[in-house]
Design an enzyme around this catalytic site. Structure first.
Site, short mmCIF file in Angstrom:
data_model
loop_
_atom_site.label_atom_id
_atom_site.label_comp_id
_atom_site.label_asym_id
_atom_site.label_seq_id
_atom_site.Cartn_x
_atom_site.Cartn_y
_atom_site.Cartn_z
N GLU A 58 31.19 38.40 40.73
CA GLU A 58 31.51 39.70 41.29
C GLU A 58 30.31 40.64 41.25
O GLU A 58 29.63 40.75 40.25
CB GLU A 58 32.70 40.32 40.54
CG GLU A 58 33.98 39.49 40.61
CD GLU A 58 34.54 39.36 42.04
OE1 GLU A 58 34.10 40.12 42.92
OE2 GLU A 58 35.42 38.49 42.25
N CYS A 65 41.40 42.34 36.60
CA CYS A 65 40.04 41.80 36.50
C CYS A 65 39.01 42.85 36.87
O CYS A 65 38.00 43.01 36.18
CB CYS A 65 39.89 40.55 37.38
SG CYS A 65 40.77 39.14 36.69
N HIS A 88 35.16 35.42 38.90
CA HIS A 88 36.49 34.89 39.23
C HIS A 88 36.39 33.39 39.47
O HIS A 88 35.45 32.91 40.13
CB HIS A 88 37.03 35.55 40.51
CG HIS A 88 37.90 36.73 40.26
ND1 HIS A 88 37.62 37.99 40.74
CD2 HIS A 88 39.09 36.85 39.58
CE1 HIS A 88 38.59 38.83 40.37
NE2 HIS A 88 39.49 38.16 39.68
N1 PCA Z 1 43.24 37.46 37.38
C1 PCA Z 1 43.78 38.76 37.71
C2 PCA Z 1 44.08 39.40 36.39
C3 PCA Z 1 43.99 38.33 35.37
C4 PCA Z 1 43.37 37.19 36.05
O1 PCA Z 1 43.04 36.13 35.53
C5 PCA Z 1 42.86 39.55 38.63
O2 PCA Z 1 42.17 38.95 39.45
O3 PCA Z 1 42.85 40.77 38.55
#
Ligand code: PCA
Length: 213
Positions: free
Chosen positions: A83, A146, A170
């Protein structure tokens, strides 16, 4: 325990009706791993906006670590997504694990609009691709937990004036989650995602300073 020779690694607990979260499995697997004398300390974070800020404060309690990498699951993503930016907004498409569905709220009312990742983004993607691991720089971490985690960690670092590599990554589903789906979503094996995280840690440690994305 935390200090100069520690990398902080986090995953998230399952959410949204899933039974597992690959980010927590990766964090668990790498807990205690050593990178040239630097040890990984892993934590599993709650998918609960009421508890997340306190957990992140606790994470940042003590002396500065060498690097911080926060992981989470992004359903449907096709590759490891590093990200670029966290924005100061909460707007949940689904409730968190405590049942709260926050809409159109800031994370930190007097904080900046956004923080850029402190991970070496381009270098990380290139190194992952060189290892045959699909990866890209993502321009949105969403508006759920996240993004909030990334924002709160970078906000905490700014407040402490700690110049350490830090950022959010992610990961996609793992096959164990998609095999039973009627229309299976994209996934990558857990081993590959754990290897990817190893590469991300090595790259962050080798960099050793902030490279804004
Ligand atoms: N993914 C979610 C919250 C926790 C996770 O593992 C997100 O992308 O916000």
């Amino acid at each position: 325990m935390q200090g100069r020779d520690v990398v902080l690694l986090t995953g998230f607990e399952p959410f949204g009706g899933e039974l597992i979260n690959p980010s927590a499995l990766i964090a668990d697997r790498l807990h205690g791993a050593e990178f040239g004398g630097v040890r990984v300390v892993s934590t599993c974070l709650p998918v609960d906006i009421g508890r997340l800020p306190g957990e992140i404060d606790r994470l940042l309690d003590g002396p500065a670590p060498r690097a911080i990498i926060n992981l989470g699951l992004a359903a449907g993503r096709t590759a490891v997504a590093i990200e670029r930016v966290a924005v100061n907004a909460l707007d949940f498409a689904i409730p968190d694990n405590s049942g709260q569905q926050v809409r159109d709220c800031p994370i930190a009312p007097s904080g900046p609009a956004a923080y850029l990742s402190r991970l070496p983004l381009r270098q990380s993607v290139e190194r992952l691709k060189a290892r045959r691991i699909p990866a890209y720089i993502s321009d949105t971490a969403g508006l759920y937990l996240c993004n909030a985690c990334m924002y709160l960690v970078l906000h905490g670092l700014a407040g402490r004036a700690w110049d350490v590599p830090a950022g959010f990554v992610h990961v996609p589903y793992i096959p164990e989650q998609t095999a039973q789906q009627d229309a299976p979503r994209a996934c990558l094996p857990l081993d590959m995602l754990a290897n990817a995280t190893t590469v991300l840690i090595e790259t962050a440690l080798a960099d050793g300073r902030t490279i804004p994305g």
